[in-house]
Design a protein around this motif. Structure first.
Motif, PDB file in Angstrom:
ATOM      1  N   LEU A 138       0.817  -1.211   0.000  1.00 20.23           N
ATOM      2  CA  LEU A 138       0.000   0.000   0.000  1.00 20.23           C
ATOM      3  C   LEU A 138       0.850   1.261   0.000  1.00 20.23           C
ATOM      4  N   VAL A 197       1.060   2.337  -3.461  1.00 21.16           N
ATOM      5  CA  VAL A 197      -0.185   2.958  -3.913  1.00 21.16           C
ATOM      6  C   VAL A 197      -0.233   4.415  -3.466  1.00 21.16           C
ATOM      7  N   LYS A 224      -0.128   7.822  -5.886  1.00 19.64           N
ATOM      8  CA  LYS A 224      -1.223   8.786  -5.915  1.00 19.64           C
ATOM      9  C   LYS A 224      -0.736  10.180  -5.519  1.00 19.64           C
ATOM     10  N   ILE A 237      -9.655   0.197  -1.378  1.00 21.37           N
ATOM     11  CA  ILE A 237      -9.459  -0.906  -2.313  1.00 21.37           C
ATOM     12  C   ILE A 237     -10.480  -1.969  -1.926  1.00 21.37           C
TER      13      ILE A 237
END
Length: 123
Positions: free
Chosen positions: A49, A52, A56, A74
């Motif tokens: 994560l 991720v 972003k 998610i």
């Protein structure tokens, strides 16, 4: 670290909580973790994560948006994975992560509780 332990326990008290962690997305390392299962290794999930969140944040910067991530969801077939980057002066670069069993978890309540936990957490 007492506050960190309290935050983790609060996240694990959410209905359907499977695992929780507080993660430094600069290093990808969890500062603390609770829970997990044979199929959900919290250390691996937290590190994944991190990528991720980094992607972003980078995308928001490249787009020139004057925005911050509130949370990232998610959705899997049987689980929700909810990430909330921390915004406090002392906690920047960290995020809260909780995995919920989709049949027992309440996503709206989980989002609300993570916001409360963020507001009360000093790392």
């Amino acid at each position: 670290m007492a506050e960190l332990d309290i935050a983790l326990k609060d996240m694990m008290m959410l209905d359907g909580a499977i695992g929780a962690s507080v993660v430094d997305y600069g290093s990808g390392m969890p500062l603390g973790m609770l829970g997990g299962t044979k199929t959900l290794d919290m250390e691996i999930a937290s590190a994944g994560l991190t990528e991720v969140v980094r992607a972003k944040v980078r995308t928001i910067e490249q787009l020139g948006l004057n925005e911050e991530i509130e949370d990232i969801l998610i959705t899997l077939g049987s689980q929700y994975h909810l990430v909330r980057p921390l915004r406090g002066r002392r906690s920047r670069g960290l995020f809260l992560y909780v995995a919920l069993d989709r049949t027992r978890g309440n996503l709206a309540l989980a989002r609300h509780r993570l916001k409360d936990i963020e507001e009360n957490l000093e790392v």
